[in-house]
Design a protein around this motif. Structure first.
Motif, PDB file in Angstrom:
ATOM      1  N   CYS A 197       4.966   3.357   1.445  1.00  0.00           N
ATOM      2  CA  CYS A 197       3.666   3.880   1.618  1.00  0.00           C
ATOM      3  C   CYS A 197       3.764   4.910   3.123  1.00  0.00           C
ATOM      4  O   CYS A 197       2.088   5.355   2.997  1.00  0.00           O
ATOM      5  CB  CYS A 197       2.126   2.693   2.424  1.00  0.00           C
ATOM      6  N   CYS A 206       3.357  -3.271   1.632  1.00  0.00           N
ATOM      7  CA  CYS A 206       4.041  -3.239   0.860  1.00  0.00           C
ATOM      8  C   CYS A 206       4.243  -4.744   0.302  1.00  0.00           C
ATOM      9  O   CYS A 206       5.026  -5.115  -0.672  1.00  0.00           O
ATOM     10  CB  CYS A 206       4.564  -2.427   0.586  1.00  0.00           C
ATOM     11  N   CYS A 248       6.773  -4.616   5.298  1.00  0.00           N
ATOM     12  CA  CYS A 248       5.627  -4.066   5.592  1.00  0.00           C
ATOM     13  C   CYS A 248       4.468  -4.682   5.683  1.00  0.00           C
ATOM     14  O   CYS A 248       4.470  -4.944   4.626  1.00  0.00           O
ATOM     15  CB  CYS A 248       5.703  -2.744   3.848  1.00  0.00           C
ATOM     16  N   HIS A 268       7.297   3.120   7.196  1.00  0.00           N
ATOM     17  CA  HIS A 268       7.934   2.881   5.649  1.00  0.00           C
ATOM     18  C   HIS A 268       8.230   4.517   4.872  1.00  0.00           C
ATOM     19  O   HIS A 268       7.449   4.857   4.240  1.00  0.00           O
ATOM     20  CB  HIS A 268       6.793   2.398   4.945  1.00  0.00           C
TER      21      HIS A 268
HETATM   22 ZN   LIG Z   1       4.732   0.583   2.746  1.00  0.00          ZN
END
Ligand SMILES: [Zn+2]
Length: 93
Positions: free
Chosen positions: A63, A9, A6, A59
């Motif tokens: 997030c 993240c 991601c 995601h």
């Molecule tokens: Zn994420």
């Protein structure tokens, strides 16, 4: 297990993500003049290539942000990940 990176993240397991399908060009600007055939093609027709494919992923269990993934549909190898709206790293090749 497939790890997806991601952009916000970092690397996470595939189970945290959902695929939103093929990344496409922008929505047609003047939809009032589109034929039913052209509108249907935009909404439903996908290339479904064998090999390199650009996809939208979210995601979903993180997030909740969308991003683009370049993935090989045969090997599942992910070659590029970048934020939605950004230019692909290394150009659009
Ligand atoms: Zn994420």
């Amino acid at each position: 297990m497939l790890l997806i990176h991601c952009p916000w993240c970092g690397p996470r397991e595939q189970t945290e993500f959902s695929c939103g399908g093929e990344a496409r060009s922008a929505r047609p600007a003047d939809t009032d003049t589109l034929t039913d055939q052209a509108w249907g093609d935009y909404l439903f027709m996908r290339r479904n290539p064998r090999g390199r494919c650009l996809e939208q992923w979210v995601h979903a269990h993180g997030c909740r942000r969308w991003f683009n993934v370049e993935r090989d549909t045969v090997t599942y190898r992910i070659t590029r990940v970048y934020k939605a709206g950004d230019e692909p790293p290394g150009g659009d090749s």
